[in-house]
Design a protein around this motif. Structure first.
Motif, PDB file in Angstrom:
ATOM      1  N   VAL A 105       0.834  -1.290  -0.180  1.00 60.18           N
ATOM      2  CA  VAL A 105      -0.019   0.006   0.309  1.00 60.18           C
ATOM      3  C   VAL A 105       1.002   1.306   0.043  1.00 60.18           C
ATOM      4  O   VAL A 105       0.395   2.095  -0.614  1.00 60.18           O
ATOM      5  CB  VAL A 105      -1.027  -0.017   1.373  1.00 60.18           C
ATOM      6  N   ILE A 106       1.904   1.211   0.586  1.00 57.08           N
ATOM      7  CA  ILE A 106       2.826   2.392   0.643  1.00 57.08           C
ATOM      8  C   ILE A 106       3.348   2.618  -0.713  1.00 57.08           C
ATOM      9  O   ILE A 106       3.134   3.814  -1.209  1.00 57.08           O
ATOM     10  CB  ILE A 106       4.069   2.301   1.693  1.00 57.08           C
ATOM     11  N   ALA A 107       3.784   1.523  -1.264  1.00 57.11           N
ATOM     12  CA  ALA A 107       4.227   1.758  -2.945  1.00 57.11           C
ATOM     13  C   ALA A 107       3.179   2.270  -3.877  1.00 57.11           C
ATOM     14  O   ALA A 107       3.336   3.130  -4.507  1.00 57.11           O
ATOM     15  CB  ALA A 107       4.770   0.233  -3.425  1.00 57.11           C
ATOM     16  N   TYR A 108       1.977   1.459  -3.433  1.00 57.81           N
ATOM     17  CA  TYR A 108       0.723   1.904  -4.230  1.00 57.81           C
ATOM     18  C   TYR A 108       0.550   3.555  -4.039  1.00 57.81           C
ATOM     19  O   TYR A 108       0.306   4.226  -5.158  1.00 57.81           O
ATOM     20  CB  TYR A 108      -0.405   1.394  -3.896  1.00 57.81           C
ATOM     21  N   ALA A 109       0.662   3.876  -2.839  1.00 57.54           N
ATOM     22  CA  ALA A 109       0.363   5.339  -2.553  1.00 57.54           C
ATOM     23  C   ALA A 109       1.213   6.398  -3.188  1.00 57.54           C
ATOM     24  O   ALA A 109       0.997   7.374  -3.683  1.00 57.54           O
ATOM     25  CB  ALA A 109       0.349   5.467  -1.005  1.00 57.54           C
ATOM     26  N   ILE A 110       2.717   5.737  -3.142  1.00 58.71           N
ATOM     27  CA  ILE A 110       3.575   6.838  -3.796  1.00 58.71           C
ATOM     28  C   ILE A 110       3.406   6.883  -5.136  1.00 58.71           C
ATOM     29  O   ILE A 110       3.413   7.850  -5.683  1.00 58.71           O
ATOM     30  CB  ILE A 110       4.987   6.268  -3.577  1.00 58.71           C
ATOM     31  N   ILE A 111       2.902   5.883  -5.680  1.00 57.90           N
ATOM     32  CA  ILE A 111       2.569   5.702  -7.225  1.00 57.90           C
ATOM     33  C   ILE A 111       1.452   6.593  -7.587  1.00 57.90           C
ATOM     34  O   ILE A 111       1.481   7.360  -8.323  1.00 57.90           O
ATOM     35  CB  ILE A 111       2.283   4.274  -8.187  1.00 57.90           C
ATOM     36  N   ALA A 112       0.373   6.760  -6.729  1.00 57.72           N
ATOM     37  CA  ALA A 112      -0.775   7.422  -6.731  1.00 57.72           C
ATOM     38  C   ALA A 112      -0.581   8.964  -6.407  1.00 57.72           C
ATOM     39  O   ALA A 112      -1.098   9.615  -7.324  1.00 57.72           O
ATOM     40  CB  ALA A 112      -1.872   6.935  -5.765  1.00 57.72           C
ATOM     41  N   ILE A 113       0.191   9.176  -5.608  1.00 61.20           N
ATOM     42  CA  ILE A 113       0.661  10.645  -5.342  1.00 61.20           C
ATOM     43  C   ILE A 113       1.401  11.189  -6.663  1.00 61.20           C
ATOM     44  O   ILE A 113       0.810  12.226  -7.071  1.00 61.20           O
ATOM     45  CB  ILE A 113       1.283  10.718  -4.243  1.00 61.20           C
ATOM     46  N   THR A 115       1.588  10.025  -9.838  1.00 66.43           N
ATOM     47  CA  THR A 115       0.638   9.930 -10.900  1.00 66.43           C
ATOM     48  C   THR A 115      -0.161  11.182 -10.821  1.00 66.43           C
ATOM     49  O   THR A 115      -0.507  11.843 -11.623  1.00 66.43           O
ATOM     50  CB  THR A 115      -0.425   8.635 -11.118  1.00 66.43           C
ATOM     51  N   ALA A 116      -1.032  11.637  -9.591  1.00 67.67           N
ATOM     52  CA  ALA A 116      -1.957  12.641  -9.494  1.00 67.67           C
ATOM     53  C   ALA A 116      -1.271  13.837  -9.882  1.00 67.67           C
ATOM     54  O   ALA A 116      -1.735  14.737 -10.506  1.00 67.67           O
ATOM     55  CB  ALA A 116      -2.427  12.645  -7.876  1.00 67.67           C
ATOM     56  N   ILE A 117      -0.108  14.203  -9.416  1.00 68.57           N
ATOM     57  CA  ILE A 117       0.630  15.205  -9.628  1.00 68.57           C
ATOM     58  C   ILE A 117       0.948  15.686 -11.007  1.00 68.57           C
ATOM     59  O   ILE A 117       0.723  16.493 -11.604  1.00 68.57           O
ATOM     60  CB  ILE A 117       1.924  15.490  -8.699  1.00 68.57           C
ATOM     61  N   SER A 118       1.397  14.310 -11.780  1.00 72.11           N
ATOM     62  CA  SER A 118       1.734  14.371 -12.980  1.00 72.11           C
ATOM     63  C   SER A 118       0.469  14.576 -13.944  1.00 72.11           C
ATOM     64  O   SER A 118       0.689  15.324 -14.992  1.00 72.11           O
ATOM     65  CB  SER A 118       2.523  13.261 -13.561  1.00 72.11           C
ATOM     66  N   VAL A 119      -0.803  14.442 -13.646  1.00 67.60           N
ATOM     67  CA  VAL A 119      -1.799  14.655 -14.426  1.00 67.60           C
ATOM     68  C   VAL A 119      -2.662  15.620 -13.983  1.00 67.60           C
ATOM     69  O   VAL A 119      -3.894  15.962 -14.419  1.00 67.60           O
ATOM     70  CB  VAL A 119      -2.734  13.235 -14.409  1.00 67.60           C
ATOM     71  N   THR A 125      -9.961  15.622 -11.727  1.00 66.46           N
ATOM     72  CA  THR A 125      -9.884  14.188 -11.001  1.00 66.46           C
ATOM     73  C   THR A 125      -8.704  14.133 -10.145  1.00 66.46           C
ATOM     74  O   THR A 125      -8.308  13.123  -9.638  1.00 66.46           O
ATOM     75  CB  THR A 125     -10.188  12.978 -11.926  1.00 66.46           C
ATOM     76  N   TRP A 126      -7.799  14.930 -10.750  1.00 67.09           N
ATOM     77  CA  TRP A 126      -6.248  14.789 -10.166  1.00 67.09           C
ATOM     78  C   TRP A 126      -6.563  14.938  -8.396  1.00 67.09           C
ATOM     79  O   TRP A 126      -5.646  14.289  -7.693  1.00 67.09           O
ATOM     80  CB  TRP A 126      -5.435  15.623 -10.633  1.00 67.09           C
ATOM     81  N   GLY A 127      -7.226  15.742  -8.145  1.00 69.04           N
ATOM     82  CA  GLY A 127      -7.182  16.063  -6.604  1.00 69.04           C
ATOM     83  C   GLY A 127      -7.977  14.548  -5.785  1.00 69.04           C
ATOM     84  O   GLY A 127      -7.310  14.281  -4.685  1.00 69.04           O
TER      85      GLY A 127
END
Length: 179
Positions: A105-113, A115-119, A125-127
């Motif tokens: 989940v920590i790895a997933y969260a980092i990827i999600a954060i 990705t959100a910042i990059s899009v 929906t980035w927020g």
């Protein structure tokens, strides 16, 4: 529905259905946290397997739009591997479940954060993606450092992932402008 570049706007019903399943699992976990870790391992395994498959489909649907990255496919493959491990060996994984899920989940969260910042320039929906990543990171840390609270924080994680998947699935039409 409005016409966009000659085709009708579409919703990603796979994401919506996956999101609903995650949300239901989160509610079950929230209201019945005393479920055995073996059952939790099986539920988590099934959800990770389904989530990984949905994420792979999503990656291939949107890889040319810039709404996803190579990290998303790595996360999806990890979900599938962990899901199969939990389903095939639930008793073995039950004892270390909080730690394994916490690291994932920590790895997933980092990827999600990331990705959100990059899009963020792509739409509103980035927020939602960023909030999902932050809550996921906090849940992952709780899994690792407070494993006795695993069921409660897993329910929060599942609820948040379900809501995020539904929102993204229902707003996919905004991504079709980029195709």
């Amino acid at each position: 529905m409005a016409e966009q570049t000659g085709t009708k706007a579409k919703r990603d019903w796979g994401l919506v259905i996956g999101g609903i399943l995650f949300f239901i699992a989160g509610l079950v976990m929230f209201f019945w946290p005393g479920l055995s870790l073996v059952v939790i391992a099986q539920m988590a395994g099934a959800l990770m397997l389904v989530g990984g498959i949905v994420d792979i489909i999503h990656y291939f649907q949107f890889r040319k739009t810039g709404l996803t990255s190579g990290w998303a496919i790595i996360s999806a493959i990890c979900s599938i591997i962990l899901g199969l491990m939990f389903l095939l060996h639930p008793i073995v994984t039950a004892g270390v479940l909080p730690f394994i899920v916490g690291m994932f989940v920590i790895a997933y969260a980092i990827i999600a954060i990331v990705t959100a910042i990059s899009v963020r320039k792509m739409g509103s929906t980035w927020g939602v993606m960023l909030v999902n990543g932050i809550i996921s990171l906090l849940c992952g840390l709780m899994f690792v450092f407070m494993p006795d609270t695993f069921a409660i924080f897993l329910s929060v994680l599942l609820l948040m992932r379900g809501i995020t998947m539904c929102i993204l699935g229902l707003t996919t039409h905004s991504a079709s402008k980029l195709m």
